[in-house]
Write a protein that holds these residues in place. Structure first.
Motif, PDB file in Angstrom:
ATOM      1  N   GLN A 122       2.733  33.462  93.864  1.00  0.00           N
ATOM      2  CA  GLN A 122       3.228  33.940  95.151  1.00  0.00           C
ATOM      3  C   GLN A 122       4.724  33.698  95.299  1.00  0.00           C
ATOM      4  O   GLN A 122       5.455  34.539  95.835  1.00  0.00           O
ATOM      5  CB  GLN A 122       2.463  33.260  96.280  1.00  0.00           C
ATOM      6  N   GLY A 169       1.290  41.770 103.273  1.00  0.00           N
ATOM      7  CA  GLY A 169       0.796  40.431 103.561  1.00  0.00           C
ATOM      8  C   GLY A 169      -0.069  40.399 104.812  1.00  0.00           C
ATOM      9  O   GLY A 169      -1.103  39.717 104.847  1.00  0.00           O
ATOM     10  N   ILE A 170       0.329  41.144 105.845  1.00  0.00           N
ATOM     11  CA  ILE A 170      -0.459  41.209 107.077  1.00  0.00           C
ATOM     12  C   ILE A 170      -1.804  41.890 106.815  1.00  0.00           C
ATOM     13  O   ILE A 170      -2.861  41.425 107.270  1.00  0.00           O
ATOM     14  CB  ILE A 170       0.323  41.969 108.167  1.00  0.00           C
ATOM     15  N   TYR A 172      -3.409  42.086 104.019  1.00  0.00           N
ATOM     16  CA  TYR A 172      -4.243  41.179 103.222  1.00  0.00           C
ATOM     17  C   TYR A 172      -4.908  40.142 104.117  1.00  0.00           C
ATOM     18  O   TYR A 172      -6.109  39.854 103.984  1.00  0.00           O
ATOM     19  CB  TYR A 172      -3.386  40.492 102.160  1.00  0.00           C
ATOM     20  N   ARG A 173      -4.144  39.580 105.053  1.00  0.00           N
ATOM     21  CA  ARG A 173      -4.690  38.571 105.951  1.00  0.00           C
ATOM     22  C   ARG A 173      -5.775  39.156 106.849  1.00  0.00           C
ATOM     23  O   ARG A 173      -6.832  38.533 107.061  1.00  0.00           O
ATOM     24  CB  ARG A 173      -3.563  37.983 106.806  1.00  0.00           C
ATOM     25  N   LEU A 174      -5.557  40.351 107.361  1.00  0.00           N
ATOM     26  CA  LEU A 174      -6.550  41.006 108.206  1.00  0.00           C
ATOM     27  C   LEU A 174      -7.833  41.282 107.433  1.00  0.00           C
ATOM     28  O   LEU A 174      -8.940  41.182 107.974  1.00  0.00           O
ATOM     29  CB  LEU A 174      -5.989  42.312 108.767  1.00  0.00           C
ATOM     30  N   ASP A 175      -7.657  41.606 106.147  1.00  0.00           N
ATOM     31  CA  ASP A 175      -8.820  41.869 105.301  1.00  0.00           C
ATOM     32  C   ASP A 175      -9.618  40.599 105.069  1.00  0.00           C
ATOM     33  O   ASP A 175     -10.844  40.588 105.194  1.00  0.00           O
ATOM     34  CB  ASP A 175      -8.366  42.464 103.968  1.00  0.00           C
ATOM     35  N   THR A 176      -8.950  39.522 104.720  1.00  0.00           N
ATOM     36  CA  THR A 176      -9.659  38.269 104.444  1.00  0.00           C
ATOM     37  C   THR A 176     -10.348  37.717 105.693  1.00  0.00           C
ATOM     38  O   THR A 176     -11.364  37.012 105.584  1.00  0.00           O
ATOM     39  CB  THR A 176      -8.697  37.202 103.890  1.00  0.00           C
ATOM     40  N   LEU A 177      -9.809  38.031 106.871  1.00  0.00           N
ATOM     41  CA  LEU A 177     -10.420  37.585 108.125  1.00  0.00           C
ATOM     42  C   LEU A 177     -11.547  38.513 108.583  1.00  0.00           C
ATOM     43  O   LEU A 177     -12.222  38.226 109.574  1.00  0.00           O
ATOM     44  CB  LEU A 177      -9.356  37.502 109.226  1.00  0.00           C
TER      45      LEU A 177
END
Length: 223
Positions: A122, A169-170, A172-177
């Motif tokens: 990263q 990045g946003i 990706y975060r929305l997907d993981t949540l």
């Protein structure tokens, strides 16, 4: 190696990295260009291909940075432009040598989590995107003397690299949540890379085709 060949290395890097990423991603079983990040092609089946792509791309980008430094000679952007491109090259090399962690279901069947190697990867990605964006802004001030179109294009490119990378990045975060699945994290990251490498190609090509029209030496003030 001559300046001409080192500038051509910029064109080669700009074409090689995105083309191999998109071609591999489009044909890799279980991988989605929409969903999965570019770095995830460095894991799973055919991981060796992206490792080689990143390392060769980093070498070509580093040579381009040297050629650009020599072409610009001195003055505004002659130091920090090439330094930031070299930073991007180092980030690309480290990203190739240190694979990212499995994520978003790729590679299939691999346990997901955050590791030290993933953290290094990263950081390498941050160096890559920061270098590609920052160099565009630095060179916009120097090459903008050749015409306002250069300044506008480079500033737009630098902005797009950061905007797409941040949006990835946003997503990706929305997907993981579980808020947005599948989110276009992969597409946005690929677009960030494409914006960065396209301006590399444009600058290298401009310097190769019309060196007399480009401000490669600092302007001298008249008396």
């Amino acid at each position: 190696m001559s300046i001409t060949w080192m500038l051509r290395c910029g064109v080669a890097a700009g074409v090689l990295v995105p083309v191999v990423l998109w071609a591999d991603g489009a044909t890799r079983p279980g991988y989605s260009l929409w969903h999965h990040g570019a770095s995830q092609l460095g894991t799973g089946e055919r991981a060796w291909l992206q490792t080689a792509n990143f390392l060769l791309g980093a070498l070509l980008l580093g040579l381009f940075a040297i050629g650009l430094r020599r072409a610009l000679h001195a003055g505004r952007g002659a130091t920090w432009g090439p330094v930031l491109i070299a930073t991007a090259a180092v980030g690309l090399a480290v990203a190739g040598l240190v694979p990212t962690d499995p994520a978003l279901g790729y590679p299939p069947g691999q346990p997901e989590g955050i590791t030290a190697a993933g953290g290094v990867h990263q950081a390498a990605g941050l160096a890559l995107f920061t270098g590609l964006s920052g160099a565009a802004f630095v060179l916009a001030r120097r090459l903008g003397a050749a015409g306002r179109a250069w300044a506008r294009y480079l500033r737009a490119s630098g902005s797009l690299v950061i905007i797409f990378a941040f949006a990835a990045g946003i997503a990706y975060r929305l997907d993981t949540l579980g808020i947005w699945r599948p989110a276009p994290a992969g597409l946005l990251e690929h677009l960030a890379l494409l914006a960065g490498f396209c301006w590399i190609i444009a600058v290298a090509t401009g310097l190769l085709r019309h060196p007399a029209d480009m401000p490669t030496e600092p302007a001298k003030s008249g008396v």
